[in-house]
Design an enzyme around this catalytic site. Sequence first.
Site, PDB file in Angstrom:
ATOM      1  N   ASP A   1      -8.445  -5.284  -6.190  1.00  0.00           N
ATOM      2  CA  ASP A   1      -8.036  -4.303  -5.184  1.00  0.00           C
ATOM      3  C   ASP A   1      -8.984  -3.100  -5.225  1.00  0.00           C
ATOM      4  O   ASP A   1      -9.127  -2.446  -6.255  1.00  0.00           O
ATOM      5  CB  ASP A   1      -6.605  -3.858  -5.480  1.00  0.00           C
ATOM      6  CG  ASP A   1      -6.022  -2.961  -4.397  1.00  0.00           C
ATOM      7  OD1 ASP A   1      -6.773  -2.533  -3.501  1.00  0.00           O
ATOM      8  OD2 ASP A   1      -4.809  -2.690  -4.460  1.00  0.00           O
TER       9      ASP A   1
ATOM     10  N   HIS B   1      -6.695  -6.148  -1.860  1.00  0.00           N
ATOM     11  CA  HIS B   1      -5.579  -5.260  -1.531  1.00  0.00           C
ATOM     12  C   HIS B   1      -4.580  -5.908  -0.572  1.00  0.00           C
ATOM     13  O   HIS B   1      -3.371  -5.786  -0.750  1.00  0.00           O
ATOM     14  CB  HIS B   1      -6.138  -3.983  -0.900  1.00  0.00           C
ATOM     15  CG  HIS B   1      -5.114  -2.934  -0.617  1.00  0.00           C
ATOM     16  ND1 HIS B   1      -4.448  -2.253  -1.615  1.00  0.00           N
ATOM     17  CD2 HIS B   1      -4.643  -2.430   0.570  1.00  0.00           C
ATOM     18  CE1 HIS B   1      -3.616  -1.372  -1.074  1.00  0.00           C
ATOM     19  NE2 HIS B   1      -3.712  -1.464   0.249  1.00  0.00           N
TER      20      HIS B   1
ATOM     21  N   SER C   1       0.827  -1.191   0.000  1.00  0.00           N
ATOM     22  CA  SER C   1       0.000   0.000   0.000  1.00  0.00           C
ATOM     23  C   SER C   1       0.871   1.254   0.000  1.00  0.00           C
ATOM     24  O   SER C   1       1.753   1.394  -0.855  1.00  0.00           O
ATOM     25  CB  SER C   1      -0.972  -0.048   1.185  1.00  0.00           C
ATOM     26  OG  SER C   1      -2.003   0.890   1.047  1.00  0.00           O
TER      27      SER C   1
END
Length: 466
Positions: A377, A412, A285
């Site tokens: 995601d 994600h 991330s």
Amino acid sequence: MFRSHVSVTIVRQLVEISTKHRLFVFGKLITGKRIVGSMRWESSIRPAPLLTATPVRTLVDEQTCIKASFLPSNHHVTVCARMRSDEGDLWQSFAHYNSNSGGTFDLNSDLSVGGSYSGCEPMGLFWSMQPAPGERDGLRLRKKCVESPYTVHISLLEGHVSPNQEPVKELAAVTAERWYMAPGVKRQEIRQNGLVGTLFIPPGPGPFPAMLDMWGMGGGLPEYRSSLFASRGYASFCLAYVGHKDLPGPPNTINVGDSYFQAAFQFLQDHSHIAADKVGIVGLSYGCYLTFHTATLAGVKPACLIGINGPVGSSRELLRVNVMTKECDKDQTFWNYDDQGYVIFKQTSLPSNLYPESIVKLEEITCPLMYIVGEDDLSASSKENADLIEETLRAAGKSHLFTRLSYPGAGHLIEPPYSPMSRASFWAVKPEKLMTLWGGHPAPHAAAQEDAWKKMLEFMELNLRR
């Protein structure tokens, strides 16, 4: 006469016993002296059902083989797994199986016909775990204390049932331990020269290859990936940069800059147990952006980079040189919401929405780079960022440095294998509760985590050990 009488008496007694215990005698009486032949004992008492987990103590990235035996043939049963998180919340999963003609079944080869997952999934009981009914909303399973295991109670239940039904008959049970930290791994909290992190060193004298490990804007200091790296022979320094009590400034701001990340990389290179020219960086991330950004800083020469579902720049304005202080929860320009009110951050990290001056000069990267994409995601525009990385490196004549892994159905949070997937969880609880969507679907996400972890370790082996 005496010998013949005794022999007949023995036969009579055997017949009487056989009515109770099904003792079958094959043979004949010879000259009244003895019974010749064989005997087969068939007890009416069946051995108790047995459930095994092999091995019962493993690292979390290793498989456990679960089998059941001594069941009636073609019998309906449920296998249930339950454990407590470090916060005390109950997580569970269950699956329905049918024993074969021999009264056994094996999760490595047999199909679940219902429950938390279906099909042949040897580790399905682990990756399909979800909070049990009645637990708190918005949970995400993350190991807080890597020096203790997850203790998983696995039980065999009568019939195709839900473990929350009452009453449920437990036929057998076994307990398995799942560890992030192998015996001999050393854990050291680092609070020096302004750095806030935890260093993990593998057993042995070294020097070891190493990884600088950074997570996302959720903040804090997650240690579980680093401890698992060390369990696989790589020193690892997980670094806090936001949302930690020992960092300067308010908890919802990034108050460290380039010198902080340079110092973290230098800390690894200078360590007596680490090979200075064998240090890589990994980030998920926002940590992915910091991974690429750090690789282009003066004096930082990583041996490899791994980015997981993250941007190549920042959506938060750099307010002054070397320090970022934009409040993380105020930058809502590109937030979207689903019909449940859950926030979707995906648009925030589109390359076109990033601050131009923050975008990493990817053409300056000189080491192999692996980028992992979860195609479902919902928290980052991973595919678009992967495309930009690939295009930039191609234009710079560096296509050979780039490896892309792309996983349909994965979200994600691509974490170590067999970790339960959180499609949505709380992003913040104060001043108001905010749920965010991470994306992903359980079975393909689990497959992505298993494959990505294997390929990450292979990538590290190739670039940090040779």
